[in-house]
Design a protein around this motif. Structure first.
Motif, short mmCIF file in Angstrom:
data_model
loop_
_atom_site.label_atom_id
_atom_site.label_comp_id
_atom_site.label_asym_id
_atom_site.label_seq_id
_atom_site.Cartn_x
_atom_site.Cartn_y
_atom_site.Cartn_z
N VAL A 97 0.83 -1.21 0.00
CA VAL A 97 0.00 0.00 0.00
C VAL A 97 0.86 1.25 0.00
O VAL A 97 0.56 2.22 -0.69
N GLU A 98 1.97 1.20 0.75
CA GLU A 98 2.84 2.37 0.85
C GLU A 98 3.33 2.81 -0.53
O GLU A 98 3.21 3.99 -0.90
N TRP A 106 0.50 4.13 -2.75
CA TRP A 106 0.08 5.48 -2.37
C TRP A 106 1.06 6.51 -2.89
O TRP A 106 0.65 7.57 -3.39
N ARG A 107 2.35 6.22 -2.79
CA ARG A 107 3.35 7.19 -3.27
C ARG A 107 3.16 7.47 -4.75
O ARG A 107 3.26 8.62 -5.20
N ALA A 122 -7.29 8.87 1.04
CA ALA A 122 -7.30 7.42 1.20
C ALA A 122 -8.59 7.01 1.90
O ALA A 122 -8.83 7.37 3.05
N VAL A 174 -10.08 4.12 3.44
CA VAL A 174 -9.78 2.75 3.91
C VAL A 174 -11.06 2.14 4.45
O VAL A 174 -11.65 2.65 5.40
N LEU A 178 0.35 3.96 4.90
CA LEU A 178 -0.10 5.28 4.45
C LEU A 178 0.62 6.39 5.20
O LEU A 178 1.03 7.39 4.62
N GLN A 179 0.79 6.19 6.51
CA GLN A 179 1.43 7.25 7.30
C GLN A 179 2.92 7.34 6.99
O GLN A 179 3.49 8.42 7.01
N ALA A 218 0.77 10.15 3.99
CA ALA A 218 -0.64 10.48 3.75
C ALA A 218 -1.23 11.15 4.99
O ALA A 218 -0.95 10.76 6.11
N ILE A 252 -6.94 10.62 5.56
CA ILE A 252 -7.29 9.21 5.60
C ILE A 252 -8.66 9.08 6.22
O ILE A 252 -8.96 9.70 7.25
#
Lengths: 149, 140
Positions: free
Chosen positions: B89-90, B93-94, B105, B107, B125-126, B130, B133
């Motif tokens: 996910v990381e 997301w980038r 995001a 979720v 995400l963090q 991000a 959220i």
């Protein structure tokens, strides 16, 4: 002027300064006083499996403004060392939120394997109680353990 | 003998004037080295009560967490679903946020999915920076 001054000085020569030899004693006395009067709020920890996260960060809020909500794997909710029904969470959060001056941080200590339905229910209860700052309590995940798994 | 006595008269006792300094030194040392167990975790801010914001589908990245530990990712305006592991996910997301800085995001977690899966995704995400959220329960 100079004559009277010199006369005074001669008389009070013995008690010229504040004695500094007992300063350490005073400091220790204050120290011990505050040590004794300080009370740390302690809460029994529930046996949960902590989730791990790399982005784990410290909470810089005063301890008295942090409220712990424990969620166990079975969905049991514990607050202030007692089990409470899910619907009661908002009733406990609301007064704490007001009391903290709208700064209350809820540390949501949920078991890593608790089904998300309970976490969502607790979040809704927290919202109903008016609080908005939530921290999902986690342990710091280290890169090494992540790669090993 | 008498000469010896005369010599050692000055260093008769251990000087006690620095005792307080030593005590303070020890005190400061232990103050600095003591670490209280602090609270830590992943911070989020819940939306206020009855706060509903309409967001264009184009700006949402749907992240659905399934009970089997897989994550289904769908861009708001497309129908294509991508099934990935929570670790990916990381990176996703980038890539996505580079194309659309207004991305949010979304979720959604299945009721039976374990809490740690959601934490893994939230962590990713963090870590990727991000800030917007939304956490919801996956329905249907």
């Amino acid at each position: 002027m100079s004559i009277s001054n010199s006369g005074f000085q001669r008389k009070s020569k013995a008690s010229d300064q504040i004695p500094s030899s007992s300063m350490a004693d005073i400091a220790f006395l204050l120290l011990i006083f505050f040590m004794i009067t300080t009370v740390f709020r302690e809460e029994q920890e529930r046996p949960i499996e902590w989730p791990e996260a790399q982005a784990t960060q410290q909470i810089d809020e005063k301890r008295q403004n942090v409220l712990y909500v424990w969620v166990e794997r079975t969905g049991q909710v514990w607050m202030n060392d007692q089990q409470i029904p899910m619907e009661m969470v908002s009733n406990l959060v609301a007064p704490a939120w007001i009391e903290s001056g709208r700064r209350l941080v809820i540390s949501l200590r949920a078991d890593a394997r608790a089904p998300y339905r309970y976490i969502d229910a607790v979040q809704n209860e927290i919202r109903d109680g008016g609080a908005v700052y939530v921290v999902f309590a986690t342990d710091l995940e280290r890169r090494m353990t992540r790669e090993r798994r | 003998m008498a000469i010896l006595n005369k010599k050692s008269k000055i260093t008769d006792e251990i000087p006690s004037s620095s005792m307080a300094d030593i005590a303070f030194l020890l005190l400061v040392f232990f103050l600095v080295t003591t670490v209280f167990p602090k609270d830590r975790g992943l911070r989020i801010v819940l939306p206020e009560q009855a706060e509903e914001v309409e967001i264009s589908q184009r700006n949402i990245l749907h992240i659905n967490i399934m009970p089997d530990g897989l994550v289904r990712i769908r861009r708001g305006d497309s129908q294509n679903e991508q099934t990935v592991s929570p670790r990916d996910v990381e990176g996703i997301w980038r890539i996505e946020v580079a194309q659309n800085p207004n991305l949010i995001a979304g979720v959604k977690t299945h009721p039976d999915a374990e809490h740690r899966l959601m934490i893994q995704v939230l962590d990713g995400l963090q870590v990727a920076g991000a800030e917007r959220i939304s956490l919801q329960l996956l329905e249907g």
